[in-house]
Design an enzyme around this catalytic site. Structure first.
Site, mmCIF file in Angstrom:
data_model
loop_
_atom_site.group_PDB
_atom_site.id
_atom_site.type_symbol
_atom_site.label_atom_id
_atom_site.label_comp_id
_atom_site.label_asym_id
_atom_site.label_seq_id
_atom_site.Cartn_x
_atom_site.Cartn_y
_atom_site.Cartn_z
ATOM 1 C CG HIS A 92 -7.760 16.897 30.732
ATOM 2 N ND1 HIS A 92 -7.143 15.748 30.329
ATOM 3 C CD2 HIS A 92 -7.088 17.299 31.834
ATOM 4 C CE1 HIS A 92 -6.157 15.465 31.133
ATOM 5 N NE2 HIS A 92 -6.081 16.389 32.061
ATOM 6 C CB CYS A 151 -0.676 27.434 29.890
ATOM 7 S SG CYS A 151 -1.522 28.975 30.207
ATOM 8 C CD GLU A 181 -1.848 23.371 36.250
ATOM 9 O OE1 GLU A 181 -2.858 23.439 35.524
ATOM 10 O OE2 GLU A 181 -1.652 24.120 37.217
ATOM 11 C CB CYS A 287 -4.844 30.639 35.190
ATOM 12 S SG CYS A 287 -6.268 29.944 34.363
ATOM 13 C CB SER A 316 -11.797 19.425 31.832
ATOM 14 O OG SER A 316 -11.869 20.793 32.141
ATOM 15 C CB SER A 317 -9.098 20.265 36.995
ATOM 16 O OG SER A 317 -9.182 20.951 38.182
ATOM 17 C CB SER A 378 -10.090 22.018 27.466
ATOM 18 O OG SER A 378 -10.822 21.402 28.487
HETATM 19 S S1 SF4 Z 1 -6.906 26.983 32.227
HETATM 20 FE FE1 SF4 Z 1 -6.061 27.748 30.311
HETATM 21 S S2 SF4 Z 1 -5.117 29.718 30.819
HETATM 22 FE FE2 SF4 Z 1 -5.443 28.617 32.725
HETATM 23 S S3 SF4 Z 1 -3.510 27.535 33.089
HETATM 24 FE FE3 SF4 Z 1 -4.844 26.102 32.009
HETATM 25 S S4 SF4 Z 1 -4.328 26.386 29.861
HETATM 26 FE FE4 SF4 Z 1 -3.534 28.167 30.952
#
Ligand code: SF4
Length: 407
Positions: A92, A151, A181, A287, A316-317, A378
């Site tokens: 994003h 990922c 996602e 993550c 972008s969350s 991102s």
């Molecule tokens: S933020 Fe980055 S490391 Fe975490 S799940 Fe998303 S793409 Fe993968």
């Protein structure tokens, strides 16, 4: 699920093409920032134009995004004579997506007919968030060349959801049902007949679910409230008896932990503490990159920050969540890119927790001296560097790169 093969007709790729050295100069040119490199080497600090910039210790591209972007660049080099498509934004960040477009990668349209026009010779790049299971199967049937950049941290969430589904446990996903996602994550339950899911966005929705678990309630009202975020055939009276929690990897981790606690308490009250081990399962699937970036912003809280700049895509969350944290200790401006700073008086930004972009005037008062900086997972470094450059220029110091070079 597609499988990697080693024969000549390999059509599914998940591990890179070994072309890193070829694409590295291009990546550096597109995304590198000397200013950011300088700050990294100098305790994440820069003083210029009477301003002190403090860059969060963890910021910008995460390992998953770096891999996805590299893989997309490698794909262009590997398949120069094929049409290459992305199933959606690779990450994003509009700046990165536009770059990929300019390199000749096309975006597939949204909707049910998305894959109608792709065939055997076409290369399809799956973004870092993954895509729904049914779409992966469709691409395999069509014989497309698939480059899968999903990922590893997302795959880890899928593993948990599949384990729940296999064990007859309903997956409760803390996430946004409209996010790619989460859509890919809940789709994994479709691989197991009779498996169910429920998505909860925040603590408010978690409280509704907890109340239903504890005391029951108005079923039609519950179904209406969650109509977009439950599996087909979901029945709260049946499918909340054994639940397993998973998270979209980029949610606010403090909220995810609270939701796990809330659900555990509700299950314990409805049944008994003794039954909890067989009725409630929880794995923290935020993550590490998301967690590290949130922790790093939190650490800026005690640095007398006058202004926080949060750089990253509005979709972008993880960037949105960084803004929420930053806004608790300083005026915080979430901007998509350096160009969102219109001039010393006006800025285009998205306030914490809001959906729409606004223009704010008087955003950069002369009294502001200490500026905190962070960027979502991102966001490329050049957007961070350009943001700093613009802000310094408003204080009359034009050539920041020369200043950095002089150190
Ligand atoms: S933020 Fe980055 S490391 Fe975490 S799940 Fe998303 S793409 Fe993968």
């Amino acid at each position: 699920m597609l499988q990697s093969t080693t024969c000549m007709e390999q059509t599914y790729f998940q591990k890179g093409f070994g072309l890193r050295s070829e694409i590295r100069p291009q990546l550096r040119e597109n995304y590198r920032s000397e200013i950011v490199d300088f700050m990294r080497a100098n305790d994440h600090r820069l003083e210029a134009g009477g301003l002190t910039f403090l860059l969060a210790m963890e910021f910008g591209f995460c390992y998953g995004v770096e891999r996805a972007v590299e893989y997309a660049y490698e794909t262009v080099t590997k398949f120069p004579n094929h049409r290459i498509f992305l199933t959606g934004e690779i990450i994003h960040n509009p700046h990165v997506n536009n770059k990929l477009c300019r390199m000749g990668i096309r975006f597939l349209p949204c909707g049910v007919n998305k894959y109608d026009d792709v065939g055997r010779d076409d290369v399809i790049v799956i973004p870092a968030f993954g895509i729904p299971a049914v779409e992966i199967e469709l691409l395999a049937k069509k014989g497309c060349i698939v480059v899968d950049t999903t990922c590893g941290s997302v795959l880890n969430v899928w593993k948990n959801v599949e384990r729940y589904a296999r064990g007859g446990i309903t997956s409760v996903v803390h996430g946004k049902f409209e996010h790619e996602e989460t859509e890919a994550t809940f789709s994994r339950t479709s691989l197991f007949p009779g498996a169910h899911y429920l998505i909860i966005r925040d603590k408010r929705e978690a409280a509704i679910v907890c109340s239903y678990i504890e005391k029951g309630g108005d079923k039609p009202e519950f179904m209406e409230r969650f109509r977009k975020s439950i599996s087909a055939g979901f029945d709260p009276d049946l499918h909340l008896q054994r639940i397993g929690l998973a998270n979209q990897t980029t949610m606010l981790s403090s909220e995810s932990l609270q939701i796990a606690e809330m659900l555990g308490v509700a299950m314990s009250k409805r049944y008994s503490p003794e039954e909890l081990t067989d009725r409630f399962f929880s794995f923290d699937t935020i993550c590490s990159a998301t967690q590290d970036r949130q922790d790093a912003v939190e650490k800026l809280r005690h640095s007398n920050i006058d202004l926080m700049m949060v750089i990253g895509g509005y979709l972008s969350s993880n960037t949105n969540n960084l803004t929420k944290i930053a806004a608790t200790f300083a005026p915080a401006f979430h901007i998509q890119e350096a160009a969102s700073i219109l001039d010393a008086d006006s800025i285009r930004h998205k306030p914490a927790g809001e959906k729409e972009e606004v223009v704010t005037r008087g955003w950069f008062p002369q009294s502001a001296r200490i500026i905190g900086i962070t960027a979502g997972a991102s966001t490329p470094n050049n957007q961070i560097g350009e943001t700093i450059e613009r802000m310094v220029a408003f204080r009359g110091t034009i050539d920041l790169v020369t200043i950095i070079g002089a150190h």
